[in-house]
Design a protein around this motif. Structure first.
Motif, short mmCIF file in Angstrom:
data_model
loop_
_atom_site.label_atom_id
_atom_site.label_comp_id
_atom_site.label_asym_id
_atom_site.label_seq_id
_atom_site.Cartn_x
_atom_site.Cartn_y
_atom_site.Cartn_z
N SER A 185 9.19 -45.60 -33.85
CA SER A 185 10.09 -45.87 -32.72
C SER A 185 9.56 -45.21 -31.45
O SER A 185 9.60 -45.80 -30.36
CB SER A 185 11.49 -45.35 -33.04
N LEU A 186 9.02 -43.97 -31.58
CA LEU A 186 8.45 -43.30 -30.41
C LEU A 186 7.23 -44.06 -29.90
O LEU A 186 7.04 -44.21 -28.68
CB LEU A 186 8.08 -41.86 -30.76
N TYR A 187 6.40 -44.51 -30.83
CA TYR A 187 5.25 -45.30 -30.40
C TYR A 187 5.71 -46.58 -29.70
O TYR A 187 5.12 -47.00 -28.70
CB TYR A 187 4.37 -45.65 -31.60
N ALA A 188 6.78 -47.20 -30.24
CA ALA A 188 7.31 -48.41 -29.60
C ALA A 188 7.83 -48.08 -28.21
O ALA A 188 7.58 -48.83 -27.24
CB ALA A 188 8.42 -49.01 -30.47
N ALA A 189 8.57 -46.92 -28.10
CA ALA A 189 9.06 -46.52 -26.77
C ALA A 189 7.89 -46.22 -25.84
O ALA A 189 7.90 -46.60 -24.65
CB ALA A 189 9.96 -45.29 -26.91
N ALA A 190 6.86 -45.55 -26.36
CA ALA A 190 5.69 -45.27 -25.53
C ALA A 190 5.02 -46.55 -25.08
O ALA A 190 4.57 -46.67 -23.93
CB ALA A 190 4.70 -44.40 -26.31
N GLU A 191 4.96 -47.53 -26.01
CA GLU A 191 4.41 -48.82 -25.62
C GLU A 191 5.24 -49.45 -24.51
O GLU A 191 4.71 -50.03 -23.56
CB GLU A 191 4.34 -49.75 -26.84
N GLY A 192 6.58 -49.33 -24.62
CA GLY A 192 7.45 -49.87 -23.56
C GLY A 192 7.20 -49.18 -22.23
O GLY A 192 7.08 -49.85 -21.18
N TYR A 193 7.12 -47.84 -22.31
CA TYR A 193 6.85 -47.12 -21.06
C TYR A 193 5.47 -47.47 -20.52
O TYR A 193 5.28 -47.58 -19.29
CB TYR A 193 6.95 -45.61 -21.29
N ALA A 194 4.52 -47.62 -21.39
CA ALA A 194 3.19 -48.00 -20.92
C ALA A 194 3.22 -49.38 -20.26
O ALA A 194 2.58 -49.62 -19.22
CB ALA A 194 2.20 -47.99 -22.08
N ALA A 195 4.02 -50.31 -20.87
CA ALA A 195 4.15 -51.63 -20.26
C ALA A 195 4.82 -51.52 -18.88
O ALA A 195 4.40 -52.19 -17.91
CB ALA A 195 4.96 -52.54 -21.18
N GLN A 196 5.89 -50.67 -18.82
CA GLN A 196 6.53 -50.47 -17.52
C GLN A 196 5.56 -49.86 -16.52
O GLN A 196 5.53 -50.26 -15.33
CB GLN A 196 7.75 -49.56 -17.68
#
Length: 582
Positions: free
Chosen positions: A264-275
């Motif tokens: 989930s953290l990796y997914a959130a990090a991916e989201g933040y990276a996308a943002q």
């Protein structure tokens, strides 16, 4: 008693089943030589137990089976049934009719039946004793039989008379009893010899027995201690296994939870990276817009420079016109006719100049350079108006030039206003772009801070996962160690089981008998007493002491089974063993 019927199948010249029925009257069978008359008497003699192939006119017993012809195949067995009337109960049986059957196969197997029940040859012989029938009876008298009876010894003739007198049964029983007595006396002699031999071994065996008893007691104590130790170790291993299994399951569950959290953290990090990538793209767009605005501002500045150069050129033209007007002051008299017209046009130009002046005064706050130029033009126009009388010849040219200058000035003012508006709009957009850029920078900084925080959290979870992996690895190592201990115990249990199967601790005789019984050669053997008696653990020592050497006694089904086992031990010289028939 009389012969009622004779059934023949497969015997000598009778391949098909043939039934000969005999009535109370005298029956005679006649025929030429070789027709098979003697085969009927041979069949009667054979079914009553004849074992001599010479008496049956053959070389071997297999010759009594139909051997086949050119058109018929040979048969695999011969069977003859003799039906006798027993209404007078000559035979010691309740049936009114007795059927004796004999069947012989080419494999050498022979079967006997009395009234369809399987019996032994001895039973058939005993059935015909004292009846005049049977192998030694006188009921069948063949060719030369009377001469043979008369010519033999008196002892041989005595058998015929004993059979006729009905005492042959008792003679055979007497002979059997005498043979049994002889074998019993021989056994008694052998037993006495063995008793004398064993008496010499009593004292050594007594000492060995005491040692064996002590050994059994110590062995049982050792077994009890080993079992207690094994049970304790098994309990500890079972408890450790349960604990390790629960710890392993908890670690596995925590590992799964940590993996889910990390995912989930990796997914959130991916989201933040996308943002962050989106914000970078937006910042890049804003930078491009800022560059466009800067280019537009540069273009406006270049346009202003061009306008300034044009205004300078117009000023130079106005100076040139002024110099021309000053040069033409001496020519005013020659153009007086045109003054009126020029004056009217100058009035129009003055009115237009007033309007231009008003426009220039309005745009004076916006462009100081253009206002100054307009003031210079107005002063020049006033000078021209004063000199209009003297310069009527060139008034038309000056008016045209002034009109052109006014138009150019108006155009410059319009372009200046448009440029100023575009500059204002560009500055507003640049301010907005700077503001958006500041917001994007703040969001970028916040995203970087969030990313760093998430990386710290991920590092913390990674450390927890690593710690749990180490714990799971240690639990797995303990599990492997316990598994190895369990395998060692299983191997020991298997070894003890194999020792029990091989009858370790028993005498050589017991091992030989049980091994032969396991191969199926000895029947009715149940096993030694020690393997058949099962008691609670608390009483094993007492039972073993009470039984003593009797624990190695072998239990068999019947007395004959014990005798067969004893004969086997004698043949193998396997030693002594006691058998207990049920």
């Amino acid at each position: 008693m009389y012969l009622k019927a004779l059934e023949i199948q497969g015997f000598k010249s009778f391949p098909d089943k043939t039934v000969l029925t005999f009535d109370h009257d005298v029956t005679a069978i006649v025929g030429p030589n070789g027709s098979g008359k003697s085969n009927i008497s041979d069949a009667i003699r054979w079914v009553m137990g004849e074992q001599s192939t010479k008496a049956l006119r053959g070389g071997k017993m297999e010759d009594v089976i139909f051997g086949g012809t050119a058109r018929r195949k040979q048969l695999g067995f011969a069977e003859v049934s003799l039906v006798l009337d027993n209404t007078g109960h000559l035979f010691d049986r309740e049936e009114s009719e007795v059927m004796v059957t004999r069947r012989y196969y080419r494999s050498g197997e022979s079967e006997y039946y009395i009234n369809r029940h399987a019996v032994r040859l001895k039973d058939v012989n005993e059935l015909f004793m004292d009846t005049g029938l049977g192998r030694e009876g006188y009921s069948i008298i063949g060719q030369g039989k009377i001469d043979e009876i008369l010519s033999v010894k008196s002892a041989d003739r005595r058998e015929v008379f004993e059979e006729a007198a009905g005492i042959s049964r008792y003679r055979h029983r007497k002979e059997d009893a005498e043979r049994k007595l002889e074998r019993t006396e021989e056994n008694l002699v052998r037993i006495n010899d063995k008793i004398d031999e064993l008496e010499l071994q009593v004292e050594p065996l007594r000492a060995q027995s005491e040692k064996a008893k002590k050994y059994l007691i110590l062995r049982d104590e050792l077994r009890g201690l080993e079992i207690s130790l094994w049970m304790e170790q098994l309990d500890k291993i079972r408890a450790n296994t349960i604990k390790i299994t629960s710890d392993f399951e908890n670690a596995a569950r925590q590992k799964e939870e940590a993996q889910h959290e990390v995912e989930s953290l990796y997914a959130a990090a991916e989201g933040y990276a996308a943002q962050m990538r989106e914000k970078d793209m937006e910042a890049e767009g804003l930078r491009f817009q800022m560059q466009q605005r800067e280019a537009d501002a540069n273009e406006c500045e270049r346009a202003i420079a061009v306008l300034k150069s044009q205004i300078q050129s117009n000023l130079e033209n106005a100076d040139r016109v002024k110099r021309e007007l000053e040069a033409q002051e001496g020519r005013a008299g020659s153009i007086s006719a045109q003054i009126a017209d020029r004056r009217a046009r100058l009035d129009e130009i003055s009115a237009r100049m007033v309007e231009l002046k008003a426009g220039l005064e309005e745009s004076e706050a916006q462009s100081r350079t253009e206002s100054k130029s307009a003031g210079i033009l107005q002063a020049e126009l006033e000078a021209l108006r004063e000199k209009a009388a003297v310069e009527s010849a060139s008034a038309a040219e000056a008016k045209a030039l002034l009109s052109a200058l006014a138009a150019a000035a108006q155009e410059l003012l319009d372009r200046d206003e448009a440029v100023r508006q575009e500059l204002s709009a560009g500055e507003a957009r640049i301010s907005q772009t700077h503001a958006e850029g500041d917001g994007v920078r703040r969001e970028l900084e916040q995203a970087r801070e969030d990313r760093n925080a998430l990386l710290n959290v991920i590092s913390g979870y990674a450390l927890r996962v690593e710690a749990r992996q180490k714990k799971a690895k240690s639990a797995e190592e303990r599990h492997v160690k316990l598994q190895m201990e369990e395998n060692a115990l299983s191997a020991r249990i298997h070894m003890l089981t194999e020792m029990e199967k091989l009858y370790e601790g028993y005498s050589k005789a017991v091992k030989l008998v049980m091994g032969e019984a396991g191969r199926g050669s000895l029947r009715g053997v149940h096993g030694p007493v020690a393997g058949l008696v099962h008691v609670p653990d608390a009483y094993t020592v007492a039972i073993e002491i009470a039984l003593g050497a009797a624990m190695q006694n072998i239990v068999v089904e019947r007395e004959e089974d014990g005798k067969a086992a004893i004969s086997y031990l004698k043949r193998r010289d396997g030693g002594r063993c006691t058998f207990l028939p049920l």
